[in-house]
Design a protein around this motif. Structure first.
Motif, short mmCIF file in Angstrom:
data_model
loop_
_atom_site.label_atom_id
_atom_site.label_comp_id
_atom_site.label_asym_id
_atom_site.label_seq_id
_atom_site.Cartn_x
_atom_site.Cartn_y
_atom_site.Cartn_z
N SER A 273 0.32 -1.28 -0.22
CA SER A 273 0.24 -0.14 -0.10
C SER A 273 0.94 1.28 0.01
CB SER A 273 -1.03 0.41 1.22
OG SER A 273 -1.63 -0.97 1.46
N PHE A 274 1.92 1.42 0.86
CA PHE A 274 2.82 2.35 1.04
C PHE A 274 3.56 2.92 -0.39
CE2 PHE A 274 2.50 2.25 5.68
CZ PHE A 274 2.49 3.35 5.87
N LEU A 275 3.91 1.54 -1.15
CA LEU A 275 4.31 1.77 -2.06
C LEU A 275 3.67 2.15 -3.53
CD1 LEU A 275 7.35 0.97 -4.11
CD2 LEU A 275 5.55 -1.53 -5.27
N VAL A 276 2.62 2.03 -3.86
CA VAL A 276 1.33 2.64 -3.97
C VAL A 276 1.20 3.73 -4.47
CG1 VAL A 276 -0.95 2.45 -5.51
CG2 VAL A 276 0.51 0.77 -5.05
N ALA A 277 1.07 3.93 -2.73
CA ALA A 277 1.27 5.58 -2.71
C ALA A 277 2.30 6.08 -2.66
CB ALA A 277 0.95 5.89 -0.79
N ALA A 278 3.58 5.98 -2.24
CA ALA A 278 4.31 6.94 -2.88
C ALA A 278 4.73 6.79 -4.14
CB ALA A 278 5.99 5.57 -2.80
N LEU A 279 4.17 5.48 -5.26
CA LEU A 279 4.45 5.63 -6.42
C LEU A 279 3.28 7.69 -7.17
CD1 LEU A 279 4.30 2.54 -7.63
CD2 LEU A 279 6.11 4.18 -8.32
N SER A 280 2.09 7.36 -6.68
CA SER A 280 1.17 8.41 -6.78
C SER A 280 2.05 10.00 -6.07
CB SER A 280 -0.19 8.20 -5.87
OG SER A 280 -0.95 9.47 -5.92
N SER A 281 2.50 10.02 -4.96
CA SER A 281 3.69 11.06 -4.78
C SER A 281 4.51 11.74 -6.20
CB SER A 281 3.52 11.14 -3.52
OG SER A 281 2.61 10.51 -2.30
N VAL A 282 4.79 10.94 -6.33
CA VAL A 282 5.99 10.81 -7.06
C VAL A 282 5.74 11.66 -8.80
CG1 VAL A 282 7.44 10.21 -9.17
CG2 VAL A 282 7.70 9.16 -7.17
N LEU A 283 4.50 11.15 -9.36
CA LEU A 283 3.64 11.82 -9.91
C LEU A 283 2.77 13.60 -10.17
CD1 LEU A 283 1.15 8.83 -11.30
CD2 LEU A 283 3.18 9.30 -12.17
N SER A 284 2.51 13.33 -8.39
CA SER A 284 2.13 14.82 -8.27
C SER A 284 3.85 15.57 -8.03
CB SER A 284 1.17 14.59 -6.50
OG SER A 284 0.15 13.75 -7.01
N GLY A 285 4.18 15.02 -7.39
CA GLY A 285 5.66 15.66 -6.47
C GLY A 285 6.49 16.32 -8.45
N LEU A 286 6.42 15.43 -10.01
CA LEU A 286 6.51 15.35 -10.61
C LEU A 286 5.84 17.38 -10.92
CD1 LEU A 286 7.62 12.85 -12.32
CD2 LEU A 286 9.25 14.08 -11.49
N CYS A 287 4.75 17.15 -11.11
CA CYS A 287 4.26 18.54 -10.84
C CYS A 287 4.20 19.84 -10.71
CB CYS A 287 2.72 17.73 -11.46
SG CYS A 287 1.99 16.84 -12.30
N TYR A 288 4.82 19.41 -9.37
CA TYR A 288 4.75 19.87 -8.32
C TYR A 288 5.72 20.96 -8.40
CZ TYR A 288 1.98 21.36 -4.69
OH TYR A 288 0.49 21.68 -3.01
N ALA A 289 7.42 20.00 -8.83
CA ALA A 289 9.00 20.42 -9.39
C ALA A 289 8.66 21.71 -10.62
CB ALA A 289 9.51 19.05 -9.53
N GLU A 290 7.24 21.27 -12.05
CA GLU A 290 7.12 22.20 -12.45
C GLU A 290 6.84 23.33 -12.63
OE1 GLU A 290 5.00 22.58 -17.02
OE2 GLU A 290 6.20 20.81 -16.89
N PHE A 291 6.06 23.43 -11.47
CA PHE A 291 5.38 24.76 -11.52
C PHE A 291 6.67 24.93 -10.38
CE2 PHE A 291 0.99 23.95 -12.01
CZ PHE A 291 0.44 25.50 -12.38
N GLY A 292 7.58 24.52 -9.32
CA GLY A 292 8.39 25.60 -8.47
C GLY A 292 9.41 26.09 -9.41
N THR A 293 9.35 25.14 -10.69
CA THR A 293 10.19 26.18 -11.25
C THR A 293 10.80 27.30 -12.37
OG1 THR A 293 10.52 24.46 -13.05
CG2 THR A 293 12.28 24.60 -11.51
N ARG A 294 8.83 27.25 -12.81
CA ARG A 294 8.24 28.17 -14.00
C ARG A 294 7.49 29.07 -12.82
NH1 ARG A 294 4.49 28.04 -18.65
NH2 ARG A 294 5.47 25.44 -19.01
N ILE A 295 7.82 28.89 -11.89
CA ILE A 295 6.83 29.77 -11.12
C ILE A 295 8.02 30.10 -9.63
CG2 ILE A 295 4.58 30.96 -9.83
CD1 ILE A 295 3.17 29.52 -11.95
N ARG A 296 8.66 30.82 -9.50
CA ARG A 296 9.71 30.65 -8.22
C ARG A 296 9.88 31.55 -7.38
NH1 ARG A 296 15.91 30.06 -11.81
NH2 ARG A 296 15.13 29.09 -13.43
N TRP A 297 8.58 32.26 -7.59
CA TRP A 297 8.44 33.16 -6.29
C TRP A 297 7.38 32.91 -4.90
CZ3 TRP A 297 2.92 34.77 -5.88
CH2 TRP A 297 2.88 35.13 -7.23
N THR A 298 6.43 31.31 -5.67
CA THR A 298 5.67 31.04 -4.97
C THR A 298 5.57 29.67 -4.84
OG1 THR A 298 3.05 30.55 -3.93
CG2 THR A 298 4.10 30.94 -6.15
N SER A 299 5.19 28.70 -3.87
CA SER A 299 5.22 27.53 -3.78
C SER A 299 3.58 27.13 -2.93
CB SER A 299 6.57 26.87 -2.29
OG SER A 299 6.08 27.45 -1.30
#
Length: 585
Positions: free
Chosen positions: A70-96
């Protein structure tokens, strides 16, 4: 600002902020956080309630030793969301903040929904962590407080609330609220120290489990537990993946992107490293716990200290309990501090009441936002069940993460926001002018433009196509998730009706995804981009929505009430006082 017609109202709902910071946010902060600092913050923001409390509840009521999967699947889900957060973090750097991300990319209504549910997730997370702190402290002193309160109040408490009012949890939240109101700041040094202690104790727990554990506890037979019935009032109605996702939500809520060194490397790198470390910690503790104690004998409120008591290591029990208190204190610090900032930002933008943006001159803190969020979190910790707090935080975060993935997908296909008003008008007229007087020819031209866009760079028309197609995909993915979550056996066993529905939904999803794929993307070079667009954000949305569909009707009812209150505030106040709307007017 009244709506003259439905078109005007629709334009207000999708009006966007510019892709630049507001004046008061334009002052650059010193960039001093490298990958190591960000990983420390991420681990410190994540290894709290989940690894010390939720692990026991999931193993007891839901998954047993299979909790690792269960935690493995949850971690894979977090990776997908994390990559989307990472793009915003580099595109819009003045906010998180996911609130600002949504406001910039998909419009005001989605920004309000995102911000309102961020408040929900932060407030309910604060309440759940304080309640876990209360459980741990009470277990350390022999459960005398809970037993006395249960005897005094249980007969007066309705079924939809906790068995007794948790005054310890209330006191913890009020103390934290008072400290923040007086000007306290989150300390990176404290986070580093607590994170180091936390990791050392978790390593000790994992090693203890493998040395003192019994492999038979992973090969239990029916005779081992036929006479054991797990206690009621837990979280057995939750899907294991949804509750495990709660344990990992802190990973994507901690990054001070505006202070990161080399954000194009440090942000995605730190997110992936943090998820990997936290997965190792959660899976290791889960394995140790289920090896030390048969899963049906795990104590739901104090699993790890009771596990050491079970194997006869009484001293280790107290060490683990004290460490749990330290970890939960650090988690409270990291999760409560962002709440007033989100409330203040929304109030400053006019989407919430302006008084909530008021700053106390002496301490320079948003006093009204702090007091309102602290009092609400304290009330929830006092009266609500721990399982209800966990459920609502989970569903709120899943919705916010879905909106972030939606925003990444939409923003990548939008034209630059620097066009002048005259250019926008000229392009709109050019794209809207009927070059074909015959309806059949016009329809053919529109269908052809969906697969063969006339421009190699994004235009207003192509951006609108992607926005509409992505919105349609969210609806189709929601329907597919509902079918798979509610009737999985009937779908995969070949039920004619449901299998046909699922196949048709998959075909429609594939076709609409192909249309998005054919549209031109923003050619501007970015430091980091989500790979496999548009598939990866859509998979992230699907996984998050599917986990939401595993929630109980009770959770959905409470979630609906929270958002109904939010819509009343927005349509009664925010849509008329929006700063973006006033600037546009």
């Amino acid at each position: 600002m009244q709506c003259q017609d439905p078109r005007q109202c629709g334009q207000k709902l999708v009006r966007r902020q510019p892709l630049k910071p507001r004046e008061e946010l334009a002052i650059p902060l010193p960039r001093h956080l490298n990958i190591f600092h960000l990983v420390v913050l991420g681990v410190g923001s994540t290894l709290g309630v989940g690894v010390y409390i939720v692990v026991g509840e999931v193993a007891l009521f839901v998954a047993g030793p299979a909790i690792i999967i269960s935690f493995l699947v949850a971690a894979l889900s977090s990776v997908l969301s994390g990559l989307c957060y990472a793009e915003f973090g580099t595109r819009i750097r003045w906010t998180s903040s996911a609130y600002h991300y949504s406001y910039i990319s998909v419009g005001e209504l989605w920004a309000f929904i995102s911000g309102w549910n961020l408040i929900l997730s932060y407030v309910f997370a604060t309440a759940s962590v304080s309640k876990a702190w209360s459980y741990t402290f009470d277990g350390l002193i022999g459960n005398h407080v809970s037993q006395a309160l249960q005897r005094a109040f249980s007969q007066y408490m309705p079924d939809y609330l906790a068995q007794y009012p948790d005054f310890i949890a209330l006191a913890v939240v009020l103390l934290l609220t008072g400290a923040l109101a007086l000007g306290a700041r989150e300390s990176l040094l404290v986070t580093r120290v607590f994170t180091g202690i936390n990791i050392l104790v978790l390593i000790f727990i994992i090693l203890s489990g493998f040395f003192k554990g019994d492999p038979h506890n992973w090969k239990l037979t029916e005779q081992d537990y036929t006479s054991i019935t797990p206690g009621s009032g837990g979280i057995s109605s939750l899907g294991p993946l949804a509750i495990c996702f709660y344990a990992l939500v802190g990973i994507l809520c901690f990054h001070p992107k505006e202070e990161a060194l080399n954000p194009h490397r440090s942000i995605p790198g730190s997110i992936l490293i943090t998820i990997f470390i936290c997965f190792l910690a959660y899976s290791g503790v889960s394995a140790a716990l289920t090896l030390m104690v048969p899963y049906y004998q795990i104590h739901p409120e104090s699993p790890l200290p009771r596990a050491f008591l079970y194997i006869g290591w009484d001293v280790a029990r107290y060490v683990v309990a004290v460490t749990t208190l330290c970890a939960l204190t650090s988690r409270l610090q990291s999760i409560f501090f962002p709440i007033p900032q989100v409330i203040r930002d929304m109030a400053h933008d006019g989407l919430l009441f302006q008084k909530l943006a008021r700053v106390f001159a002496h301490t320079r803190t948003p006093i009204m936002a702090i007091m309102s969020s602290g009092n609400l979190a304290g009330l929830l910790a006092l009266l609500f069940k721990f399982s209800d707090l966990v459920d609502l935080m989970s569903i709120g975060n899943l919705l916010v993460y879905s909106l972030v993935s939606f925003s990444v997908l939409v923003l990548r296909y939008q034209p630059e926001q620097t066009l002048s008003k005259k250019e926008e008008t000229d392009i709109s007229k050019h794209e809207a002018s009927p070059s074909e007087p015959v309806p059949e020819a016009r329809t053919s031209r529109i269908l052809k433009s969906l697969w063969f866009p006339p421009s190699t760079t994004p235009t207003l028309k192509s951006g609108q196509i992607v926005y509409g197609c992505t919105s349609l995909l969210v609806l189709l993915l929601t329907l597919l998730s509902l079918v798979l979550a509610q009737w999985p056996r009937r779908v995969f066993s070949g039920d004619p009706g449901l299998t046909t529905v699922a196949v048709l939904l998959l075909l429609l999803i594939t076709g609409v995804t192909a249309i998005i794929w054919r549209q031109p993307q923003d050619p501007a070079p970015e430091s980091f981009k989500v790979p496999a667009l548009p598939v990866l954000p859509l998979v992230s949305i699907f996984v998050n929505v599917y986990l939401m569909m595993l929630m109980t009707p009770r959770t959905w009812t409470q979630f609906g009430i929270w958002n109904a209150i939010g819509f009343l505030i927005y349509f009664g106040y925010g849509i008329r006082h929006s700063l973006a709307g006033n600037n546009h007017q």
